[in-house]
Design an enzyme around this catalytic site. Structure first.
Site, PDB file in Angstrom:
ATOM      1  N   ARG A   1      -2.883   3.700  -2.554  1.00 51.27           N
ATOM      2  CA  ARG A   1      -2.142   4.815  -1.954  1.00 51.27           C
ATOM      3  C   ARG A   1      -2.975   6.095  -2.050  1.00 51.27           C
ATOM      4  O   ARG A   1      -3.015   6.891  -1.126  1.00 51.27           O
ATOM      5  CB  ARG A   1      -0.808   5.009  -2.677  1.00 51.27           C
ATOM      6  CG  ARG A   1       0.183   3.892  -2.409  1.00 51.27           C
ATOM      7  CD  ARG A   1       1.578   4.251  -2.893  1.00 51.27           C
ATOM      8  NE  ARG A   1       1.809   3.898  -4.276  1.00 51.27           N
ATOM      9  CZ  ARG A   1       2.543   2.867  -4.686  1.00 51.27           C
ATOM     10  NH1 ARG A   1       3.144   2.088  -3.806  1.00 51.27           N
ATOM     11  NH2 ARG A   1       2.721   2.623  -5.959  1.00 51.27           N
TER      12      ARG A   1
ATOM     13  N   PHE B   1       6.417  -2.105   6.432  1.00 50.24           N
ATOM     14  CA  PHE B   1       6.852  -2.723   5.172  1.00 50.24           C
ATOM     15  C   PHE B   1       6.792  -1.665   4.062  1.00 50.24           C
ATOM     16  O   PHE B   1       6.158  -1.852   3.029  1.00 50.24           O
ATOM     17  CB  PHE B   1       5.970  -3.928   4.803  1.00 50.24           C
ATOM     18  CG  PHE B   1       5.783  -4.920   5.918  1.00 50.24           C
ATOM     19  CD1 PHE B   1       6.690  -5.949   6.110  1.00 50.24           C
ATOM     20  CD2 PHE B   1       4.698  -4.813   6.791  1.00 50.24           C
ATOM     21  CE1 PHE B   1       6.515  -6.873   7.128  1.00 50.24           C
ATOM     22  CE2 PHE B   1       4.517  -5.729   7.816  1.00 50.24           C
ATOM     23  CZ  PHE B   1       5.426  -6.752   7.994  1.00 50.24           C
TER      24      PHE B   1
ATOM     25  N   ASP C   1      10.914  -0.505   7.459  1.00 50.65           N
ATOM     26  CA  ASP C   1      11.235  -1.633   6.578  1.00 50.65           C
ATOM     27  C   ASP C   1      12.503  -2.274   7.119  1.00 50.65           C
ATOM     28  O   ASP C   1      13.389  -1.593   7.635  1.00 50.65           O
ATOM     29  CB  ASP C   1      11.461  -1.154   5.137  1.00 50.65           C
ATOM     30  CG  ASP C   1      11.342  -2.287   4.127  1.00 50.65           C
ATOM     31  OD1 ASP C   1      10.347  -2.321   3.381  1.00 50.65           O
ATOM     32  OD2 ASP C   1      12.248  -3.153   4.089  1.00 50.65           O
ATOM     33  N   SER C   2      12.594  -3.598   6.985  1.00 49.47           N
ATOM     34  CA  SER C   2      13.776  -4.273   7.523  1.00 49.47           C
ATOM     35  C   SER C   2      15.011  -4.028   6.651  1.00 49.47           C
ATOM     36  O   SER C   2      16.128  -4.249   7.081  1.00 49.47           O
ATOM     37  CB  SER C   2      13.524  -5.772   7.663  1.00 49.47           C
ATOM     38  OG  SER C   2      13.110  -6.281   6.423  1.00 49.47           O
TER      39      SER C   2
ATOM     40  N   ALA D   1      14.917   1.460   9.911  1.00 49.70           N
ATOM     41  CA  ALA D   1      15.313   0.174   9.330  1.00 49.70           C
ATOM     42  C   ALA D   1      15.192  -0.869  10.434  1.00 49.70           C
ATOM     43  O   ALA D   1      16.103  -1.061  11.234  1.00 49.70           O
ATOM     44  CB  ALA D   1      16.741   0.240   8.812  1.00 49.70           C
TER      45      ALA D   1
ATOM     46  N   ASP E   1       1.591  -3.796   4.664  1.00 50.31           N
ATOM     47  CA  ASP E   1       1.736  -4.306   3.294  1.00 50.31           C
ATOM     48  C   ASP E   1       2.955  -5.224   3.218  1.00 50.31           C
ATOM     49  O   ASP E   1       3.952  -4.907   2.565  1.00 50.31           O
ATOM     50  CB  ASP E   1       1.868  -3.126   2.311  1.00 50.31           C
ATOM     51  CG  ASP E   1       1.921  -3.592   0.864  1.00 50.31           C
ATOM     52  OD1 ASP E   1       1.450  -4.706   0.574  1.00 50.31           O
ATOM     53  OD2 ASP E   1       2.435  -2.830   0.019  1.00 50.31           O
TER      54      ASP E   1
ATOM     55  N   CYS F   1      -0.380  -9.880  -0.634  1.00 47.90           N
ATOM     56  CA  CYS F   1      -0.047  -9.990  -2.061  1.00 47.90           C
ATOM     57  C   CYS F   1       0.323 -11.433  -2.409  1.00 47.90           C
ATOM     58  O   CYS F   1       0.904 -11.688  -3.453  1.00 47.90           O
ATOM     59  CB  CYS F   1       1.068  -9.029  -2.442  1.00 47.90           C
ATOM     60  SG  CYS F   1       2.602  -9.339  -1.581  1.00 47.90           S
TER      61      CYS F   1
HETATM   62  N1  SAH Z   1       4.282  -1.061   0.641  1.00 48.54           N
HETATM   63  C1  SAH Z   1       5.344  -1.069  -0.336  1.00 48.54           C
HETATM   64  C2  SAH Z   1       5.680  -2.458  -0.856  1.00 48.54           C
HETATM   65  C3  SAH Z   1       6.055  -3.449   0.231  1.00 48.54           C
HETATM   66  S1  SAH Z   1       7.030  -4.771  -0.341  1.00 48.54           S
HETATM   67  C4  SAH Z   1       5.000  -0.108  -1.471  1.00 48.54           C
HETATM   68  O1  SAH Z   1       3.910   0.490  -1.494  1.00 48.54           O
HETATM   69  O2  SAH Z   1       5.831   0.063  -2.366  1.00 48.54           O
HETATM   70  C5  SAH Z   1       7.452  -5.568   1.148  1.00 48.54           C
HETATM   71  C6  SAH Z   1       8.582  -4.931   1.924  1.00 48.54           C
HETATM   72  O3  SAH Z   1       8.640  -5.578   3.189  1.00 48.54           O
HETATM   73  C7  SAH Z   1       9.976  -5.058   1.338  1.00 48.54           C
HETATM   74  O4  SAH Z   1      10.516  -3.784   1.129  1.00 48.54           O
HETATM   75  C8  SAH Z   1      10.795  -5.823   2.393  1.00 48.54           C
HETATM   76  O5  SAH Z   1      12.112  -5.318   2.544  1.00 48.54           O
HETATM   77  C9  SAH Z   1       9.999  -5.577   3.643  1.00 48.54           C
HETATM   78  N2  SAH Z   1      10.106  -6.589   4.709  1.00 48.54           N
HETATM   79  C10 SAH Z   1      10.152  -7.929   4.602  1.00 48.54           C
HETATM   80  N3  SAH Z   1      10.135  -8.512   5.823  1.00 48.54           N
HETATM   81  C11 SAH Z   1      10.071  -7.509   6.731  1.00 48.54           C
HETATM   82  C12 SAH Z   1      10.000  -7.461   8.178  1.00 48.54           C
HETATM   83  N4  SAH Z   1       9.994  -8.570   8.902  1.00 48.54           N
HETATM   84  N5  SAH Z   1       9.918  -6.254   8.763  1.00 48.54           N
HETATM   85  C13 SAH Z   1       9.914  -5.121   8.030  1.00 48.54           C
HETATM   86  N6  SAH Z   1       9.976  -5.108   6.679  1.00 48.54           N
HETATM   87  C14 SAH Z   1      10.049  -6.280   6.038  1.00 48.54           C
END
Ligand code: SAH
Length: 394
Positions: A213, A229, A251-252, A278, A298, A338
């Site tokens: 970050r 994400f 984020d979903s 969302a 991510d 990850c």
């Molecule tokens: N980048 C973040 C961590 C990501 S964790 C950080 O720095 O803290 C992964 C995230 O992806 C979760 O919050 C989850 O809700 C989201 N997610 C999972 N599938 C998804 C999709 N199809 N579209 C958007 N978000 C999604």
């Protein structure tokens, strides 16, 4: 003290002799007496020579080893282990820093303490226990944390609900094990964030992206940024501080978007440059008309097991190809995986394939990994999971 023993089949001692901390059930030749899940056991080779001591477990991994020399795992033993973990974080400059008060104190096998994760948020320790053996000694672990951290420790919260193996008989409930606090804010590189350790994913925040970050912040000046994400919005508020012209977070999960908005507000109360959505990341990319200069990918682990690796790689190719196709010429993508079962090499190939498919010229400008408070035990390569590339797309 004598513990029950597990004797390995001939040849199966080799991995233990190389300090790998897992004994698989298929490696076992004989077991002495009745062993309950979570019991301390000594592991022996087929000739009866001592190899290691660990916690027994039901399932493919039958023993999680915490010592390769004969020990009594008493209070003193665990206190020393935790002290040793803290020492590494001290050296990494994470424990006495006025800009950052959130770090991972214990990273399971990475710290020689299988089954235990402890994340620190401004003096509150969030404990996530993954094995019955560790769960049964949680009071000992609390005492160890109190001794090692002294007055830097304000409270210990147990966040182990749902973290135990499927068949485990213990049913942990989340809650404070020691002390209590209502303060849920922590500081990372001078930025504030709320940690929803009660309801959030994992321990409430993804500490493993701290350095990535900070790297992103350096690339943000004047950019239109898309953070896909986003979870609690970490990359977004670094981009804002870095001078981004606009930041879109996606984020979903509705709750994740709420947390992102809260965190942005906490740092930049009057912020007009940020918007959160969302929505599914793939759908968002499909319909977006915005031309972004900087995109963060991510996603959650696409593969948790070896047998779904091909599908996961397909997922990484698809996601990266979409972003590479859509980003502005001269744009930059921070792309991550990850998934522990996806190797660095396989991930890099997936990104290369995505680049080739999109027909654009791509160069790698940084390679990213997990930070020092997520150490990789060299005898347990499985503790390495986070990999990322910063790519420059012409
Ligand atoms: N980048 C973040 C961590 C990501 S964790 C950080 O720095 O803290 C992964 C995230 O992806 C979760 O919050 C989850 O809700 C989201 N997610 C999972 N599938 C998804 C999709 N199809 N579209 C958007 N978000 C999604």
């Amino acid at each position: 003290m004598e513990f029950a023993t597990i004797t390995l089949k001939p040849g199966k001692e080799q991995s233990v002799q190389r300090f790998h901390p897992w004994v698989f059930s298929g490696a076992i030749k004989a077991v002495s007496g009745e062993i309950q899940e979570g019991d301390v056991v000594d592991v022996m080779d087929h000739q009866g020579n001592y190899l290691a001591t660990g916690h027994s477990q039901i399932g493919a991994i039958a023993v999680r080893i915490f010592s390769f020399s004969k020990v009594i795992p008493d209070q003193d033993f665990w206190t020393k282990k935790i002290k040793n973990a803290l020492e590494l974080r001290n050296q990494a400059g994470l424990t006495d820093c006025d800009q950052t008060n959130a770090f991972r104190l214990i990273y399971a096998e990475g710290d020689g303490i299988p089954g235990l994760i402890v994340d620190m948020y401004n003096g509150t320790a969030i404990m996530q226990i993954h094995t019955v053996g560790m769960y049964l000694i949680k009071e000992i672990l609390c005492e160890a944390l109190k001794t090692v951290l002294g007055d830097k420790l304000k409270a210990i919260y147990n966040k182990s609900e749902g973290a135990m193996p499927f068949k485990a008989e213990v049913q942990p409930e989340n809650g404070f094990l020691w002390g209590k606090t209502t303060d849920k804010t922590a500081l990372e590189n001078g930025l504030l964030f709320n940690v929803d350790y009660e309801k959030g994913q994992k321990t409430g925040f993804f500490l493993d992206q701290r350095e990535n970050r900070a790297l992103l912040e350096r690339y943000s000046q004047g950019k239109k940024v898309l953070n896909l994400f986003c979870y609690t919005g970490g990359f977004s508020f670094y981009a804002l501080r870095g001078g981004a012209e606009l930041v879109h977070s996606v984020d979903s999960s509705e709750r994740a978007i709420e947390l992102t908005n809260e965190n942005v507000h906490l740092n930049f109360p009057e912020e007009g440059r940020h918007k959160a959505f969302a929505e599914d990341a793939f759908k968002f990319l499909n319909k977006s008309k915005e031309e972004y200069d900087l995109i963060i990918l991510d996603p959650p682990a696409f593969a948790k097991h070896q047998n779904v690796v091909p599908n996961a790689l397909q997922g990484y190719r698809k996601l990266n190809a979409k972003a590479i196709r859509q980003i502005k010429p001269g744009g930059i993508i921070f792309t991550f995986s990850c998934s522990q079962v996806i190797t660095r090499d396989a991930f890099r190939k997936a990104v290369f394939t995505a680049a080739a498919k999109s027909g654009r010229h791509v160069r790698i400008i940084h390679q990213m990994e997990q930070p020092a408070d997520h150490p990789v035990n060299i005898y347990h390569p499985e503790s390495e999971y986070l990999k990322g590339l910063v790519i420059y797309v012409e």
